[in-house]
Enzyme design. Sequence first.
Site, PDB file in Angstrom:
ATOM      1  N   GLU A 114      20.752 -10.403  15.431  1.00 15.85           N
ATOM      2  CA  GLU A 114      20.738 -12.211  16.051  1.00 15.85           C
ATOM      3  C   GLU A 114      20.734 -12.827  14.709  1.00 15.85           C
ATOM      4  O   GLU A 114      20.001 -12.208  13.471  1.00 15.85           O
ATOM      5  CB  GLU A 114      19.295 -11.961  17.127  1.00 15.85           C
ATOM      6  CG  GLU A 114      19.535 -11.450  17.881  1.00 15.85           C
ATOM      7  CD  GLU A 114      17.795 -11.481  18.711  1.00 15.85           C
ATOM      8  OE1 GLU A 114      17.229 -12.132  17.746  1.00 15.85           O
ATOM      9  OE2 GLU A 114      18.468 -10.543  19.486  1.00 15.85           O
TER      10      GLU A 114
ATOM     11  N   ARG B 174      16.118  -5.067  23.402  1.00  7.01           N
ATOM     12  CA  ARG B 174      17.020  -5.480  21.992  1.00  7.01           C
ATOM     13  C   ARG B 174      17.789  -5.307  22.378  1.00  7.01           C
ATOM     14  O   ARG B 174      18.746  -4.715  22.728  1.00  7.01           O
ATOM     15  CB  ARG B 174      16.088  -4.484  20.864  1.00  7.01           C
ATOM     16  CG  ARG B 174      14.431  -4.670  20.460  1.00  7.01           C
ATOM     17  CD  ARG B 174      14.374  -5.951  19.589  1.00  7.01           C
ATOM     18  NE  ARG B 174      13.156  -6.516  19.150  1.00  7.01           N
ATOM     19  CZ  ARG B 174      12.283  -6.791  20.067  1.00  7.01           C
ATOM     20  NH1 ARG B 174      12.761  -7.279  21.034  1.00  7.01           N
ATOM     21  NH2 ARG B 174      11.105  -6.749  19.917  1.00  7.01           N
TER      22      ARG B 174
ATOM     23  N   HIS C 275      16.983 -15.373  22.809  1.00  8.67           N
ATOM     24  CA  HIS C 275      15.839 -14.646  22.697  1.00  8.67           C
ATOM     25  C   HIS C 275      14.655 -14.972  22.521  1.00  8.67           C
ATOM     26  O   HIS C 275      13.034 -15.531  22.168  1.00  8.67           O
ATOM     27  CB  HIS C 275      15.465 -13.756  20.852  1.00  8.67           C
ATOM     28  CG  HIS C 275      15.029 -12.821  20.582  1.00  8.67           C
ATOM     29  ND1 HIS C 275      14.716 -11.580  20.221  1.00  8.67           N
ATOM     30  CD2 HIS C 275      13.802 -12.453  21.112  1.00  8.67           C
ATOM     31  CE1 HIS C 275      14.465 -10.531  20.135  1.00  8.67           C
ATOM     32  NE2 HIS C 275      13.539 -11.361  21.513  1.00  8.67           N
TER      33      HIS C 275
HETATM   34  C1  DGY Z   1       8.234  -9.054  21.536  1.00  6.06           C
HETATM   35  O1  DGY Z   1       8.034  -9.219  21.099  1.00  6.06           O
HETATM   36  O2  DGY Z   1       9.349  -8.633  20.744  1.00  6.06           O
HETATM   37  C2  DGY Z   1       9.466  -9.673  22.596  1.00  6.06           C
HETATM   38  O3  DGY Z   1      11.432  -9.763  21.916  1.00  6.06           O
HETATM   39  C3  DGY Z   1       9.096 -10.524  23.677  1.00  6.06           C
HETATM   40  O4  DGY Z   1      10.426 -11.640  23.635  1.00  6.06           O
END
Ligand code: DGY
Length: 321
Positions: A260, A231, A278
């Site tokens: 984002e 993250r 992402h």
């Molecule tokens: C999630 O599923 O939380 C991740 O960000 C996968 O990219």
Amino acid sequence: MSRPTILRVPPISPQLHDAVGERYDALDLPDEGRDRFLAEHGADVVGIVCSNVGSVDADLIASLPRLGVIANHGVGYDNIDVPAALERGIAVSNTPDVLDDAVAETALALLLAVRRQVVAADRFVREGRWLEGGFPLTGQVAGSRVGILGLGRIGRALATRLEACGCTVSYHNRHRLPDVPYSYAASPVELAAGVDSLVVVVPGGAGTAALVDGAVLDALGPDGVLVNIARGSVVDEAALVAALQEGRLGGAGLDVYADEPRVPAELTALDTVVLLPHVGSGTHVTRAAMRRLTLDNLASWLADGTLRTPIPELATRDGDA
Ligand code: DGY
């Protein structure tokens, strides 16, 4: 017989949107006029379906008096106010395991792309610069030391891939793991100081905010590479930009950002970074498996109050990004 009312919280994929609509009385949380919408429909809603970037905050939870389940499409669930949900006895599920390979592959792709300068080399060919001379030599991944910050399921899937690439793997978790062959570092700084590249795989949320700070980046050093597929909140983005701009960090491969989909212009201006939007789990096969698991969790809870994959706070399991 009337069907349960499920609230779809945007953004969710068209496939998941439609699948929920086929099975249930589905509502879409609007961007505008939420208060009026929730005053009108909130009392009908028994379940939420959301993705890992769709905010389910305490206000939304409070406006749904019959809410019993939140089915999150994603392994990370820092988008959900979990304490507010748990206080009300609301069940929360995520989609672990099924995305490990795809996310680990994304991390490896970023590491290879930064070390071998794949994107810059592609640009070099397209711009016709090869005609004027060869591309400069690059670093390599084989034979290098890679630290994994957060050795959960995704971290382990990455570690096996790194071993196959001839890397030496070490890790930092809050606790040393009894069953892994990798050397343990007692802190993120200690881990960064002993490796060439650091891959961030810990879950997001308050507990890991800015875990990778200026001190960790300085420990990684001017030849070091940071990869973040966890993250954006886990890395101090301002410190990262400064370290890259000042040459105190060699490069970065990023799939996630603090705000984002906005990516700082300072990052897009740098040749030493590779930037993805992402897409860690974004393959056809993996997204289909995540969708099935999300729907299975919802159906299971509606049938008998159980979840296939409850979040760790409900099930005492290890977290992952
Ligand atoms: C999630 O599923 O939380 C991740 O960000 C996968 O990219």
